[in-house]
Design a protein around this motif. Structure first.
Motif, PDB file in Angstrom:
ATOM      1  N   LEU A  23      11.193  39.930  16.877  1.00 14.92           N
ATOM      2  CA  LEU A  23      10.030  40.230  17.714  1.00 14.92           C
ATOM      3  C   LEU A  23       8.726  39.900  16.986  1.00 14.92           C
ATOM      4  N   TYR A  24       8.712  40.114  15.670  1.00 11.85           N
ATOM      5  CA  TYR A  24       7.486  39.899  14.894  1.00 11.85           C
ATOM      6  C   TYR A  24       7.238  38.416  14.625  1.00 11.85           C
ATOM      7  N   GLN A  33       3.275  46.896  19.071  1.00 17.54           N
ATOM      8  CA  GLN A  33       4.079  46.471  20.224  1.00 17.54           C
ATOM      9  C   GLN A  33       5.568  46.593  19.933  1.00 17.54           C
ATOM     10  N   ILE A  34       5.965  46.245  18.704  1.00 18.68           N
ATOM     11  CA  ILE A  34       7.369  46.383  18.312  1.00 18.68           C
ATOM     12  C   ILE A  34       7.783  47.851  18.353  1.00 18.68           C
ATOM     13  N   ALA A  35       6.929  48.708  17.845  1.00 17.54           N
ATOM     14  CA  ALA A  35       7.229  50.145  17.845  1.00 17.54           C
ATOM     15  C   ALA A  35       7.425  50.662  19.264  1.00 17.54           C
ATOM     16  N   GLN A  36       6.569  50.220  20.160  1.00 15.54           N
ATOM     17  CA  GLN A  36       6.676  50.660  21.561  1.00 15.54           C
ATOM     18  C   GLN A  36       7.952  50.143  22.202  1.00 15.54           C
ATOM     19  N   GLU A  37       8.302  48.887  21.959  1.00 18.27           N
ATOM     20  CA  GLU A  37       9.483  48.306  22.592  1.00 18.27           C
ATOM     21  C   GLU A  37      10.768  48.923  22.066  1.00 18.27           C
ATOM     22  N   LEU A  38      10.814  49.244  20.779  1.00 16.15           N
ATOM     23  CA  LEU A  38      12.022  49.805  20.191  1.00 16.15           C
ATOM     24  C   LEU A  38      12.048  51.328  20.250  1.00 16.15           C
ATOM     25  N   GLY A  39      10.946  51.946  20.684  1.00 13.44           N
ATOM     26  CA  GLY A  39      10.911  53.400  20.777  1.00 13.44           C
ATOM     27  C   GLY A  39      10.882  54.082  19.424  1.00 13.44           C
ATOM     28  N   LEU A  70      19.018  37.940  21.095  1.00 13.32           N
ATOM     29  CA  LEU A  70      17.591  38.210  21.264  1.00 13.32           C
ATOM     30  C   LEU A  70      16.905  37.096  22.040  1.00 13.32           C
ATOM     31  N   GLU A  71      17.312  35.862  21.778  1.00 13.25           N
ATOM     32  CA  GLU A  71      16.743  34.736  22.530  1.00 13.25           C
ATOM     33  C   GLU A  71      17.061  34.867  24.016  1.00 13.25           C
ATOM     34  N   MET A  72      18.294  35.249  24.324  1.00 14.03           N
ATOM     35  CA  MET A  72      18.679  35.383  25.721  1.00 14.03           C
ATOM     36  C   MET A  72      17.964  36.561  26.379  1.00 14.03           C
ATOM     37  N   GLU A  73      17.764  37.643  25.650  1.00 13.70           N
ATOM     38  CA  GLU A  73      16.995  38.765  26.195  1.00 13.70           C
ATOM     39  C   GLU A  73      15.602  38.300  26.617  1.00 13.70           C
ATOM     40  N   ALA A  74      14.970  37.541  25.743  1.00 12.44           N
ATOM     41  CA  ALA A  74      13.620  37.046  26.052  1.00 12.44           C
ATOM     42  C   ALA A  74      13.629  36.131  27.270  1.00 12.44           C
TER      43      ALA A  74
END
Length: 320
Positions: A23-24, A33-39, A70-74
């Motif tokens: 993500l970074y 933003q990473i913190a928010q997405e990963l909770g 991760l690529e497919m998630e995006a």
């Protein structure tokens, strides 16, 4: 048995570090933003990225099995999903359920770890039950969890794959069951159940849920609704002849994600999951190539705007 246990994918701190690093460095997201997405906290996000560097995961590409996932998630999110998690496949012959369950459990945990109270609606099924079994104990007494459907079969027995009580017990949340059969014997019987005060109140709660987790069933000969005795072979054939390819909490829909008008759908007793508004999240938890048409239909009809699946299924979905 030991080989099977070893094959089951479990999320580890290194997996989280890989996700944060991707993500970074690739997603160009900030640590906030990473913190928010990963909770997680910003400080933990920072430590995870640092660990990915120290473990040698960062080169010209992310040297970790989760990179393609991760690529497919995006890509799924670029195509319109609000949330997507793809679990690495476990290899030839492995059940996708074993890969999906820990990833779905992590998402359920992340959502129920928030401090503000939520109404969360849940369906039933094998994938959902497997995921709930891996949700850790939480302090979620401020949340409310409501079932979308009943779990009573035609012979009066309860389904083995109900998840409401199990999840509520694990997180300490208040639970709101549906005292209903999955499929009523007639439309009149369904209306009778729907006239009951507790059922009406729980229906209203389910419809206002901000987050919903559901399984996705297929309409083939291995359909869960058939295997669990909620439908007969003749009823399933009627559904297939009408164009049904998948179901969510008992409601069958066609390849465009439109619910069927007739047949057993007229007797389904639970809450129908309609396309959510922008402020709501409906997550389908499903995998396996036999479910491919059903998952595609649910996404095409925007019945779900979130997906937890496995790597092989994700590849096949994106190729469509």
């Amino acid at each position: 048995m030991n080989d099977l246990k070893a094959a089951v994918f479990e999320a580890t701190p290194l997996d989280q570090a890989a996700r944060a690093a991707w993500l970074y460095y690739v997603g160009q997201k900030t640590q906030d933003q990473i913190a928010q997405e990963l909770g997680i906290s910003r400080q933990r996000a920072q430590r995870l990225v640092a660990r990915a560097v120290s473990e040698g995961l960062i080169h010209f590409h992310l040297d970790h099995r989760i990179a393609r996932c991760l690529e497919m998630e995006a890509e799924f999110m670029r195509r319109g999903l609000r949330l997507c998690r793809v679990a690495p496949s476990l290899g030839e012959g492995a059940q996708p359920l074993h890969a999906i369950a820990p990833i779905a459990a992590a998402e359920i945990e992340r959502i129920l770890s928030v401090e503000h109270p939520l109404v969360v609606a849940v369906g039933t099924g094998r994938a959902m039950r497997a995921a709930v079994e891996q949700v850790p104990t939480l302090n979620g007494a401020h949340h409310q969890i409501v079932s979308l459907n009943g779990n009573i079969s035609p012979d009066g027995s309860a389904s083995h794959f109900d998840v409401l009580m199990r999840l509520a017990d694990r997180v300490g949340a208040r639970q709101y069951p549906m005292p209903l059969p999955v499929i009523a014997s007639s439309e009149d019987e369904r209306e009778l159940f729907h006239s009951l005060g507790p059922v009406r109140r729980n229906f209203a709660m389910a419809r206002k849920a901000s987050v919903t987790f559901v399984g996705i069933g297929q309409a083939s000969g291995s359909a869960p609704m058939l295997k669990d005795g909620f439908l007969t072979a003749e009823e399933l054939e009627e559904i297939r002849m009408a164009g049904g390819i998948g179901e969510i909490v008992g409601w069958y829909y066609d390849e465009s994600g439109s619910y069927l008008d007739g047949g057993p759908n007229r007797r389904v007793a639970g809450v129908r999951v309609d396309p959510p508004s922008e402020d709501k999240l409906v997550v389908g938890v499903a995998g396996g190539l036999e479910k491919l048409p059903a998952i595609l239909g649910a996404i095409s009809g925007k019945i779900v705007n979130g997906l937890v699946t496995d790597e092989q299924t994700a590849e096949a979905l994106l190729s469509q």
